[in-house]
Design a protein around this motif. Structure first.
Motif, PDB file in Angstrom:
ATOM      1  N   VAL A  51      43.732  48.803  51.920  1.00  0.00           N
ATOM      2  CA  VAL A  51      42.591  48.054  52.446  1.00  0.00           C
ATOM      3  C   VAL A  51      41.969  47.182  51.355  1.00  0.00           C
ATOM      4  N   LEU A  52      41.756  47.758  50.174  1.00  0.00           N
ATOM      5  CA  LEU A  52      41.151  47.001  49.082  1.00  0.00           C
ATOM      6  C   LEU A  52      42.015  45.808  48.686  1.00  0.00           C
ATOM      7  N   ARG A  53      43.318  46.028  48.641  1.00  0.00           N
ATOM      8  CA  ARG A  53      44.212  44.928  48.268  1.00  0.00           C
ATOM      9  C   ARG A  53      44.288  43.868  49.356  1.00  0.00           C
ATOM     10  N   ALA A  54      44.134  44.281  50.612  1.00  0.00           N
ATOM     11  CA  ALA A  54      44.092  43.294  51.699  1.00  0.00           C
ATOM     12  C   ALA A  54      42.866  42.400  51.537  1.00  0.00           C
ATOM     13  N   GLY A  55      41.725  43.001  51.203  1.00  0.00           N
ATOM     14  CA  GLY A  55      40.522  42.214  50.958  1.00  0.00           C
ATOM     15  C   GLY A  55      40.697  41.279  49.777  1.00  0.00           C
ATOM     16  N   PHE A  56      41.292  41.783  48.714  1.00  0.00           N
ATOM     17  CA  PHE A  56      41.559  40.986  47.522  1.00  0.00           C
ATOM     18  C   PHE A  56      42.492  39.820  47.845  1.00  0.00           C
ATOM     19  N   ASP A  57      43.589  40.117  48.548  1.00  0.00           N
ATOM     20  CA  ASP A  57      44.589  39.090  48.857  1.00  0.00           C
ATOM     21  C   ASP A  57      44.026  37.985  49.743  1.00  0.00           C
ATOM     22  N   ALA A  58      43.018  38.329  50.550  1.00  0.00           N
ATOM     23  CA  ALA A  58      42.449  37.336  51.463  1.00  0.00           C
ATOM     24  C   ALA A  58      41.733  36.207  50.727  1.00  0.00           C
ATOM     25  N   VAL A  59      41.324  36.454  49.469  1.00  0.00           N
ATOM     26  CA  VAL A  59      40.531  35.438  48.767  1.00  0.00           C
ATOM     27  C   VAL A  59      41.113  35.021  47.413  1.00  0.00           C
ATOM     28  N   ALA A  60      42.054  35.785  46.860  1.00  0.00           N
ATOM     29  CA  ALA A  60      42.433  35.618  45.456  1.00  0.00           C
ATOM     30  C   ALA A  60      43.708  34.814  45.235  1.00  0.00           C
ATOM     31  N   THR A  61      44.165  34.074  46.223  1.00  0.00           N
ATOM     32  CA  THR A  61      45.451  33.389  46.095  1.00  0.00           C
ATOM     33  C   THR A  61      45.473  32.366  44.961  1.00  0.00           C
ATOM     34  N   GLN A  62      44.310  31.816  44.605  1.00  0.00           N
ATOM     35  CA  GLN A  62      44.264  30.785  43.579  1.00  0.00           C
ATOM     36  C   GLN A  62      43.974  31.324  42.181  1.00  0.00           C
ATOM     37  N   VAL A  63      43.781  32.625  42.050  1.00  0.00           N
ATOM     38  CA  VAL A  63      43.569  33.211  40.718  1.00  0.00           C
ATOM     39  C   VAL A  63      44.888  33.150  39.946  1.00  0.00           C
ATOM     40  N   ALA A  64      44.835  32.707  38.717  1.00  0.00           N
ATOM     41  CA  ALA A  64      46.048  32.481  37.928  1.00  0.00           C
ATOM     42  C   ALA A  64      46.742  33.790  37.570  1.00  0.00           C
ATOM     43  N   GLU A  65      48.060  33.734  37.538  1.00  0.00           N
ATOM     44  CA  GLU A  65      48.859  34.835  37.028  1.00  0.00           C
ATOM     45  C   GLU A  65      48.952  34.721  35.500  1.00  0.00           C
ATOM     46  N   PRO A  66      49.052  35.876  34.782  1.00  0.00           N
ATOM     47  CA  PRO A  66      49.208  37.228  35.298  1.00  0.00           C
ATOM     48  C   PRO A  66      47.892  37.939  35.614  1.00  0.00           C
ATOM     49  N   LEU A  67      46.758  37.221  35.462  1.00  0.00           N
ATOM     50  CA  LEU A  67      45.465  37.848  35.715  1.00  0.00           C
ATOM     51  C   LEU A  67      45.381  38.375  37.138  1.00  0.00           C
ATOM     52  N   ARG A  68      45.862  37.595  38.094  1.00  0.00           N
ATOM     53  CA  ARG A  68      45.785  38.036  39.493  1.00  0.00           C
ATOM     54  C   ARG A  68      46.463  39.385  39.697  1.00  0.00           C
ATOM     55  N   SER A  69      47.645  39.552  39.163  1.00  0.00           N
ATOM     56  CA  SER A  69      48.371  40.816  39.329  1.00  0.00           C
ATOM     57  C   SER A  69      47.676  41.962  38.607  1.00  0.00           C
ATOM     58  N   ARG A  70      47.108  41.679  37.442  1.00  0.00           N
ATOM     59  CA  ARG A  70      46.391  42.733  36.711  1.00  0.00           C
ATOM     60  C   ARG A  70      45.183  43.209  37.507  1.00  0.00           C
ATOM     61  N   LEU A  71      44.464  42.281  38.126  1.00  0.00           N
ATOM     62  CA  LEU A  71      43.305  42.653  38.938  1.00  0.00           C
ATOM     63  C   LEU A  71      43.736  43.420  40.184  1.00  0.00           C
ATOM     64  N   ARG A  72      44.791  42.948  40.825  1.00  0.00           N
ATOM     65  CA  ARG A  72      45.279  43.609  42.041  1.00  0.00           C
ATOM     66  C   ARG A  72      45.750  45.024  41.738  1.00  0.00           C
ATOM     67  N   ASP A  73      46.459  45.199  40.630  1.00  0.00           N
ATOM     68  CA  ASP A  73      46.919  46.529  40.236  1.00  0.00           C
ATOM     69  C   ASP A  73      45.750  47.476  40.003  1.00  0.00           C
ATOM     70  N   ARG A  74      44.659  46.918  39.498  1.00  0.00           N
ATOM     71  CA  ARG A  74      43.483  47.739  39.196  1.00  0.00           C
ATOM     72  C   ARG A  74      42.936  48.415  40.458  1.00  0.00           C
ATOM     73  N   LEU A  75      43.104  47.785  41.596  1.00  0.00           N
ATOM     74  CA  LEU A  75      42.573  48.336  42.843  1.00  0.00           C
ATOM     75  C   LEU A  75      43.340  49.560  43.311  1.00  0.00           C
ATOM     76  N   GLY A  76      44.481  49.846  42.698  1.00  0.00           N
ATOM     77  CA  GLY A  76      45.240  51.037  43.047  1.00  0.00           C
ATOM     78  C   GLY A  76      44.928  52.228  42.170  1.00  0.00           C
ATOM     79  N   GLN A  77      44.016  52.073  41.224  1.00  0.00           N
ATOM     80  CA  GLN A  77      43.678  53.164  40.315  1.00  0.00           C
ATOM     81  C   GLN A  77      42.465  53.919  40.840  1.00  0.00           C
ATOM     82  N   ARG A  78      42.658  55.169  41.153  1.00  0.00           N
ATOM     83  CA  ARG A  78      41.592  55.973  41.735  1.00  0.00           C
ATOM     84  C   ARG A  78      40.819  56.805  40.707  1.00  0.00           C
TER      85      ARG A  78
END
Length: 310
Positions: free
Chosen positions: A97-124
């Motif tokens: 769910v969190l990554r779906a919310g992230f993906d809905a708005v973050a398409t223009q965030v530059a890589e590799p920052l985008r992937s680092r932020l997205r990965d962070r949402l999987g850390q509990r």
């Protein structure tokens, strides 16, 4: 093209226009609130960031965690990790769910920052939580000045944002903008989170008040900034002081990323008032589908027509 333009970002542009829509939408988190939670989402994330920093978390981890959480909240608001878990979702579903919310708005965030932020949402595991310095609550209670100009009456737009909200938004903007300026996102984040330390004690009279203070401004700001710095443990205080070295000008990549974020946030804060004032029923009913599709939409439409609404 000047030498400064050449290092500002790709193709000599002063800022990445592709991120505009994201920054506009993120700005509303300064105004989103939920029952049972005090303050706006931005205000609470400001406090969470400082709690993690005083708890001993690495500033880089805090910058990524807070930024990732903010981007996910852009569409999900307070449907956050804590709520989703309490509502019965397992860790995998929460992450989805969190990554779906992230993906809905973050398409223009530059890589590799985008992937680092997205990965962070999987850390509990989360970050450590330390005591909140007094300046956190003080900045949350300190309203911003509004629109001021020396020699002219101020323009007040209600409700005002507070300094905690502004600092959080500039920090997140700074991280998202940092790849464009080839800046260190952690430095930009930390500098932005601390750039209004003086306003924890100093009421905000805006540009007008600062000019009226004249030669007294610099020593007052230095003294009140030091009061906030003195609330931090030595290691964190030194890291904050190093980051704040980027604040005075745009001579460094970090300074450019910070000042871009600061200027964008200040203007977007006013733009949202103007946007609300110019809102039309055509936008609300036709574009945003306030009366949206469903089994009773036909009836809703007939009711509004009969009542001559709008």
């Amino acid at each position: 093209m000047s030498s400064q333009d050449a290092v500002a970002g790709s193709h000599g542009s002063a800022a990445p226009v592709a991120l505009r829509d994201l920054l506009v939408e993120l700005n509303d988190l300064k105004r989103v609130r939920s029952a049972g939670r005090l303050g706006s989402i931005a205000e609470r994330l400001f406090a969470q960031g400082w709690g993690a920093l005083t708890g001993g978390a690495a500033p880089e981890d805090v910058a990524l965690e807070v930024t990732a959480t903010t981007l996910a909240a852009c569409r999900l608001c307070d449907l956050d990790s804590a709520f989703l878990s309490a509502a019965g979702l397992d860790d995998e579903a929460v992450t989805d769910v969190l990554r779906a919310g992230f993906d809905a708005v973050a398409t223009q965030v530059a890589e590799p920052l985008r992937s680092r932020l997205r990965d962070r949402l999987g850390q509990r595991a989360g970050l450590p939580v330390g005591p909140l310095p007094g300046f956190v609550a003080a900045l949350a209670h300190q309203p911003r000045a509004g629109v001021t100009c020396p020699g002219k009456p101020r323009i007040l737009l209600e409700p005002p944002e507070n300094h905690a909200e502004h600092c959080l938004m500039v920090a997140v903007y700074g991280v998202v903008l940092s790849p464009f300026y080839r800046a260190d996102p952690t430095t930009v984040f930390l500098a932005a989170m601390a750039h209004h330390f003086h306003n924890a004690a100093m009421p905000d009279a805006g540009f007008t008040g600062e000019m009226l203070l004249g030669d007294h401004l610099a020593p007052i700001m230095a003294r009140t900034t030091q009061w906030a710095l003195d609330e931090l443990q030595p290691g964190l205080r030194e890291a904050v002081e190093r980051a704040r070295a980027a604040l005075p000008d745009d001579a460094t990549a970090e300074g450019r990323a910070f000042h871009a974020a600061d200027a964008i946030d200040r203007v977007l804060q006013i733009a949202q008032h103007l946007r609300a004032a110019s809102l039309t029923m055509g936008t609300v009913l036709d574009e945003m589908e306030l009366v949206h599709a469903g089994p009773v939409k036909g009836f809703h439409d007939r009711v509004l027509e009969a009542m001559r609404i709008p």
